[in-house]
Design an enzyme around this catalytic site. Structure first.
Site, PDB file in Angstrom:
ATOM      1  N   ASP A 268      -9.912   1.378   0.374  1.00  0.00           N
ATOM      2  CA  ASP A 268      -9.830   2.819   0.625  1.00  0.00           C
ATOM      3  C   ASP A 268     -11.144   3.456   0.168  1.00  0.00           C
ATOM      4  OD1 ASP A 268      -7.264   2.806   1.662  1.00  0.00           O
ATOM      5  OD2 ASP A 268      -6.332   2.932  -0.308  1.00  0.00           O
TER       6      ASP A 268
ATOM      7  N   ARG B  53       0.833  -1.204   0.000  1.00  0.00           N
ATOM      8  CA  ARG B  53       0.000   0.000   0.000  1.00  0.00           C
ATOM      9  C   ARG B  53       0.873   1.262   0.000  1.00  0.00           C
ATOM     10  NH1 ARG B  53      -5.215   0.154   1.936  1.00  0.00           N
ATOM     11  NH2 ARG B  53      -4.798   1.944   3.253  1.00  0.00           N
TER      12      ARG B  53
ATOM     13  N   TYR C 270      -9.928  -4.644   2.472  1.00  0.00           N
ATOM     14  CA  TYR C 270      -9.196  -3.476   2.969  1.00  0.00           C
ATOM     15  C   TYR C 270      -9.306  -2.365   1.919  1.00  0.00           C
ATOM     16  CZ  TYR C 270      -5.170  -1.298   5.418  1.00  0.00           C
ATOM     17  OH  TYR C 270      -4.326  -0.482   6.124  1.00  0.00           O
TER      18      TYR C 270
ATOM     19  N   ARG D 254      -0.301   5.683  16.562  1.00  0.00           N
ATOM     20  CA  ARG D 254      -0.040   7.027  16.041  1.00  0.00           C
ATOM     21  C   ARG D 254      -0.775   8.092  16.833  1.00  0.00           C
ATOM     22  NH1 ARG D 254      -2.868   6.020  10.141  1.00  0.00           N
ATOM     23  NH2 ARG D 254      -4.851   5.301  10.930  1.00  0.00           N
TER      24      ARG D 254
ATOM     25  N   GLU E 259      -4.048   6.694  18.913  1.00  0.00           N
ATOM     26  CA  GLU E 259      -4.764   5.569  18.329  1.00  0.00           C
ATOM     27  C   GLU E 259      -4.105   4.263  18.761  1.00  0.00           C
ATOM     28  OE1 GLU E 259      -5.809   6.436  14.224  1.00  0.00           O
ATOM     29  OE2 GLU E 259      -5.561   4.313  13.759  1.00  0.00           O
TER      30      GLU E 259
HETATM   31  N1  UDP Z   1       3.282   0.669   7.944  1.00  0.00           N
HETATM   32  C1  UDP Z   1       4.462   0.569   8.631  1.00  0.00           C
HETATM   33  N2  UDP Z   1       4.977   1.692   9.221  1.00  0.00           N
HETATM   34  C2  UDP Z   1       4.364   2.882   9.153  1.00  0.00           C
HETATM   35  C3  UDP Z   1       3.159   2.995   8.419  1.00  0.00           C
HETATM   36  C4  UDP Z   1       2.640   1.863   7.837  1.00  0.00           C
HETATM   37  O1  UDP Z   1       5.035  -0.507   8.736  1.00  0.00           O
HETATM   38  O2  UDP Z   1       4.883   3.856   9.724  1.00  0.00           O
HETATM   39  C5  UDP Z   1       2.731  -0.575   7.345  1.00  0.00           C
HETATM   40  C6  UDP Z   1       1.783  -1.290   8.291  1.00  0.00           C
HETATM   41  O3  UDP Z   1       1.953  -2.676   8.100  1.00  0.00           O
HETATM   42  C7  UDP Z   1       0.442  -0.856   7.806  1.00  0.00           C
HETATM   43  C8  UDP Z   1       0.664  -0.800   6.310  1.00  0.00           C
HETATM   44  O4  UDP Z   1       1.984  -0.298   6.183  1.00  0.00           O
HETATM   45  O5  UDP Z   1      -0.561  -1.784   8.158  1.00  0.00           O
HETATM   46  C9  UDP Z   1      -0.316   0.057   5.557  1.00  0.00           C
HETATM   47  O6  UDP Z   1      -0.300   1.347   6.097  1.00  0.00           O
HETATM   48  P1  UDP Z   1      -1.434   2.402   5.814  1.00  0.00           P
HETATM   49  O7  UDP Z   1      -0.956   3.700   6.267  1.00  0.00           O
HETATM   50  O8  UDP Z   1      -1.885   2.242   4.405  1.00  0.00           O
HETATM   51  O9  UDP Z   1      -2.580   1.902   6.797  1.00  0.00           O
HETATM   52  P2  UDP Z   1      -3.978   2.620   7.124  1.00  0.00           P
HETATM   53  O10 UDP Z   1      -3.907   4.008   6.619  1.00  0.00           O
HETATM   54  O11 UDP Z   1      -5.022   1.817   6.421  1.00  0.00           O
HETATM   55  O12 UDP Z   1      -4.080   2.544   8.593  1.00  0.00           O
END
Ligand code: UDP
Length: 373
Positions: free
Chosen positions: A356, A180, A354, A284, A306
């Site tokens: 968006d 992603r 999953y 985060r 979160e």
């Molecule tokens: N991810 C990570 N480090 C980060 C941000 C994301 O390893 O700082 C990985 C993590 O496995 C996450 C995936 O990338 O589930 C997808 O991140 P995304 O931000 O797309 O997740 P969402 O926005 O759906 O929470």
């Protein structure tokens, strides 16, 4: 054709739409505009599902986690622009690993911060050196991550964050989750590659409100099969719940939010900071005012920590856990769903996907084309 609707004479509604989130709202809008009579119900006390936002101290707070609209689909972009204007927000989150700050997604800024390299060639050489440990096609998230960005970045920015987020070892997670995120050999911190991006001016809730304009919506209303006299049902809740969990419950990740109003104008200087080490229990912190470019003129700020957790009955499901076991279980429910005349399953929960936001809208518009000829 019925007297009020279009499907059958003896029905009060043509479509009962369960869930006032994006999928439900798009379907309801399109069906209504084509002359079908719709009722939208939602068990929550508000519309907009998980993109719901509400004002706190003059700041739109993303109540169920941050949502940044982004798409490369022109049809979807034009569609949402019918209901709202978007600001020029670009998501540029910062990763915090034990106090070291790194830009995300993985790009030249990150590589410079991690290794002191200054050119794409130097960065690529580092990655190539480190990815050599992965032989063949990556079989899981860990192998995929190392083969994309190498072990250093995997260990500081991916491994522990992902394990917090998903409650599972990276070796047990599918590779696609990490794909992603873009990997870029440019100095460019934009989290998304899509050409269209932004936050609805006035908030997501207002956008969905406008989608649902003139459509009957009942809030605080649980779905009970057969209770509403409708020709067809569009169900956007969890598909396993629809079938009374008869094959067992699908797994989801849930989230817990701790929201605080602070008496200062700027807490962290960015909309999203990811805490990528296990030492910090939350994944985060979101500082909502930065989605709207609010500055010191608002002396207060709202932040949300979160926490990711296993879904238990009674929790809100957020993320489908798309590992092999759950995917198989989902396919059994999907098989039932396909045979179910009169019910359309849609959205992140109905399709256990999953998705968006833009993909949800695209899928809803596709269903509209198949269904509402
Ligand atoms: N991810 C990570 N480090 C980060 C941000 C994301 O390893 O700082 C990985 C993590 O496995 C996450 C995936 O990338 O589930 C997808 O991140 P995304 O931000 O797309 O997740 P969402 O926005 O759906 O929470």
């Amino acid at each position: 054709m019925g007297s009020i609707g279009k499907i059958e004479n003896n029905k009060t509604y043509d479509y009962l739409i369960v869930g006032a989130g994006l999928f439900g709202a798009v379907f309801a809008r399109e069906a209504t505009d084509r002359g079908y009579k719709c009722l939208v119900i939602d068990r929550r006390s508000h519309i907009a599902g998980n993109i719901y936002s509400e004002p706190v101290e003059g700041i739109q707070v993303h109540k169920y986690g941050p949502h940044i609209f982004h798409t490369d689909n022109e049809e979807v972009w034009e569609y949402v622009n019918r209901f709202t204007k978007f600001n020029h927000f670009r998501y540029e989150p910062v990763a915090n690993y034990k106090g070291e700050l790194y830009n995300l997604p993985f790009n030249m800024n990150t590589f410079h911060q991690m290794w002191g390299v200054n050119t794409p060639e130097e960065a690529q050489a580092r990655i190539d050196e480190q990815r050599a440990e992965i032989k063949g096609a990556p079989r899981n998230l860990e192998e995929q991550a190392i083969s994309l960005v190498g072990r250093d970045i995997y260990e500081k920015l991916i491994k522990e964050y992902t394990e917090k987020q998903w409650g599972r070892d990276c070796k047990e997670l599918p590779a696609f989750i990490i794909r992603r995120l873009p990997v870029r050999m440019r100095f460019d911190n934009n989290y998304f590659n899509h050409p269209y991006q932004g936050i609805p001016v006035g908030g997501y809730t207002r956008m969905v409100e406008r989608m649902l304009k003139g459509i009957e919506v009942r809030l605080n209303t649980e779905y009970k099969a057969g209770e509403i006299n409708a020709g067809k049902t569009v169900y956007t809740g969890p598909i396993d719940a629809y079938y009374g969990y008869r094959f067992g419950a699908l797994e989801y990740r849930s989230l817990r939010f701790e929201t605080e109003v602070l008496d200062k104008p700027n807490y962290q200087g960015c909309a999203g900071m990811n805490f990528t080490s296990h030492e910090v229990p939350y994944t985060r912190i979101v500082e909502h005012k930065h989605f709207e470019f609010q500055d010191d003129s608002n002396p207060k700020t709202v932040i949300t920590r979160e926490y990711s957790k296993d879904w238990q009955p009674g929790d809100e499901p957020y993320y489908p856990v798309n590992d092999a076991k759950n995917q198989e279980l989902f396919q059994r429910y999907e098989g039932l769903g396909k045979k179910e005349a009169g019910v359309i399953f849609g959205g992140r929960l109905g399709e256990y996907k999953y998705y968006d936001m833009d993909k949800v809208i695209a899928r809803a518009l596709e269903v509209v084309r198949e269904e509402l000829k």
